[in-house]
Enzyme design. Structure first.
Site, short mmCIF file in Angstrom:
data_model
loop_
_atom_site.label_atom_id
_atom_site.label_comp_id
_atom_site.label_asym_id
_atom_site.label_seq_id
_atom_site.Cartn_x
_atom_site.Cartn_y
_atom_site.Cartn_z
N SER A 72 -9.76 2.00 3.01
CA SER A 72 -8.75 2.67 2.06
C SER A 72 -7.64 1.82 1.42
CB SER A 72 -7.71 3.70 2.87
OG SER A 72 -7.16 3.16 3.80
N SER B 146 -9.75 -0.82 7.10
CA SER B 146 -9.51 -0.36 5.71
C SER B 146 -8.74 -1.54 5.07
CB SER B 146 -8.47 0.80 5.74
OG SER B 146 -9.10 2.00 6.03
N LYS C 7 0.78 -0.95 -0.15
CA LYS C 7 0.06 0.11 0.02
C LYS C 7 1.06 1.31 0.04
CE LYS C 7 -4.02 2.07 2.61
NZ LYS C 7 -4.96 1.76 3.95
#
Length: 484
Positions: free
Chosen positions: A154, A178, A79
């Site tokens: 996210s 997330s 990420k």
């Protein structure tokens, strides 16, 4: 069976056996990315050439017997809020659009030590603030199950990349769901470890007391293997916990006989889509058939979790994001008059609307006259939520419920109503407020073919129980031939 059909652990076993090479695995993923990435946009940065060179180095170490773990040679993604030395790390924000770290996060160091080959950095909601991966400054990510729907957020880029075959596993970060919510939306496994289990050194913070790095994988075995690689004590992170019980692969048995599973009535009321409810309760029944003991109970305080979470998270975000001012690194406005004007213009131009909204909210609740009324009250509610879970875990080994109230929304619908988007975190945020571990496992699909996630929540440092229950359910699905 092609390389892409393998799980990470299966692929690593074949690489170590000499049946395939790490380079072939990277090439296979690169071909998939070339076909799908223009539509799905899972990555902000995809470094195929760098990954091939790294794969060659790893392959030599595998052949020399220097790397022997279950992730050796496997292509992975990270990420874009987790620092990677020499590779762009943007948090999907214009304000960090040119930031190249001089060091790697400890989680990345552990991945590379385990022999994983990092392909690139995945797209995300800007500074991890969002639930759809639509607030990224570099464009939206789409759900591989249906490109008209969001992948969640996210960590939507990481979840979508795993689901689409654009990597074999990925790292995400979980502040209020997330990892688990996008795992649910994309039909993959996502685990939020107990706070302190995985080093946060090198994770660009959203809310420091809530953030935790964790795995997104194809199945529960891969999840256990990745968590085992990541769960190392790190002196550079003051919140890192030294644990002796990190042999998570050993926990993968189908024996859940006598395991006490609590089902909160609060999680199955108004707002939960009927198809999600049915799929989750069917999953609970599958565990009961394997010997688990199910019981409904009242968890309470669920309605207070969202306001407490967004008050605390926004307060911490407003503090953490003060450093992005255009002075030391990142974006700086081109035209300005004086230092304060430069600050204002840089931050106004560099941050997106959702980030600005949360900075403003955080600054408000921390301001004189409102600190006691909002922030301190939220901290007290957080303590009460932790107490409620402590009481529940005196009676139950695991708490079972949905990961999200619906399947993945259509693109564009969530951003029209931020409050509705915030309410979508209702089942996940309590685990972060209480520092617990939790996992999302695929448990079916709705009428449109969109994945549904089963969430299992465990007490602090009880990942082994979580993984055992998740693995037992996963095996029951495989053995019965049901689609999850």
């Amino acid at each position: 069976m092609s390389i892409l059909d393998l799980t990470a652990v299966e692929l690593s076993a074949k690489i170590k056996a000499g049946e395939v090479t790490a380079m072939q695995a990277v090439e296979a993923v690169r071909e998939v990315a070339a076909q799908k990435e223009d539509l799905l946009h899972c990555y902000v940065t995809f470094d195929a050439e760098g990954a091939i060179k790294k794969a060659e180095q790893v392959q030599k170490k595998i052949e020399a017997g220097e790397i022997t773990g279950p992730l050796a040679g496997v292509p992975a993604a990270v990420k874009d809020n987790i620092c990677t030395k020499g590779t762009l790390t943007t948090c999907s924000s214009k304000i960090l659009g040119n930031f190249v770290p001089s060091f790697s996060a400890q989680a990345v160091v552990e991945l590379e030590r385990a022999g994983a080959v990092i392909l690139g950095k995945t797209n995300m909601d800007e500074f991890a603030m969002g639930s759809t991966t639509e607030t990224s400054a570099f464009g939206i990510t789409r759900n591989p199950s249906n490109a008209e729907h969001v992948p969640g957020g996210s960590s939507g880029g990481s979840a979508a990349a795993v689901a689409a075959g654009e990597c074999f596993f990925a790292l995400g970060s979980d502040t209020g769901g997330s990892i688990r919510q996008p795992a649910s939306f994309c039909g993959v496994v996502g685990l939020k470890p107990t706070y302190g289990t995985v080093s946060r050194y090198g994770l660009i913070a959203y809310a420091s007391s809530l953030d935790q790095i964790g795995p997104l994988t194809k199945d529960v075995t891969d999840c256990a293997a990745l968590l085992e690689a990541l769960a190392k004590h790190d002196a550079k992170d003051s919140t890192s916990v030294k644990r002796e019980d990190t042999d998570f692969l050993d926990a993968l048995t189908e024996d859940v006989k006598g395991m006490r599973i609590g089902i909160p009535r609060d999680y199955f009321g108004e707002g939960l889509h009927p198809e999600v409810k049915e799929a989750v309760l069917q999953a609970a029944k599958a565990l009961e058939e394997k010997g688990a003991v199910l019981e409904e109970f009242d968890l309470s305080l669920v309605d207070y979790a969202i306001p407490a979470y967004y008050t605390i998270a926004a307060a911490e975000a407003s503090s953490n994001l003060e450093r992005f001012d255009g002075i030391k690194y990142g974006y700086r406005t081109e035209e300005y008059e004086g230092l304060h004007n430069m600050y204002k213009k840089t931050r106004s131009e560099g941050f997106g609307a959702e980030v600005k909204r949360r900075i403003m909210l955080g600054s408000f609740v921390l301001s004189s006259g409102y600190y006691d009324a909002y922030y301190l009250k939220a901290l007290r509610v957080r303590a009460l939520i932790k107490k409620a879970f402590d009481d529940a875990f005196e009676k139950y080994d695991i708490i079972l419920g949905p990961a999200a109230p619906t399947t993945a929304p259509v693109l564009g619908t969530s951003l029209k109503d931020p409050i509705k988007m915030y309410l979508g975190d209702i089942y996940t945020i309590s685990a972060n407020l209480a520092g617990l571990c939790a996992i999302s496992v695929p448990c079916g699909k709705d009428a449109k073919g969109l994945p549904i996630g089963l969430q299992l929540i465990g007490d602090c440092f009880q990942e082994k129980k979580l993984l055992r229950a998740a693995y037992a359910y996963e095996r029951s699905v495989i053995c019965t031939g049901k689609e999850a």
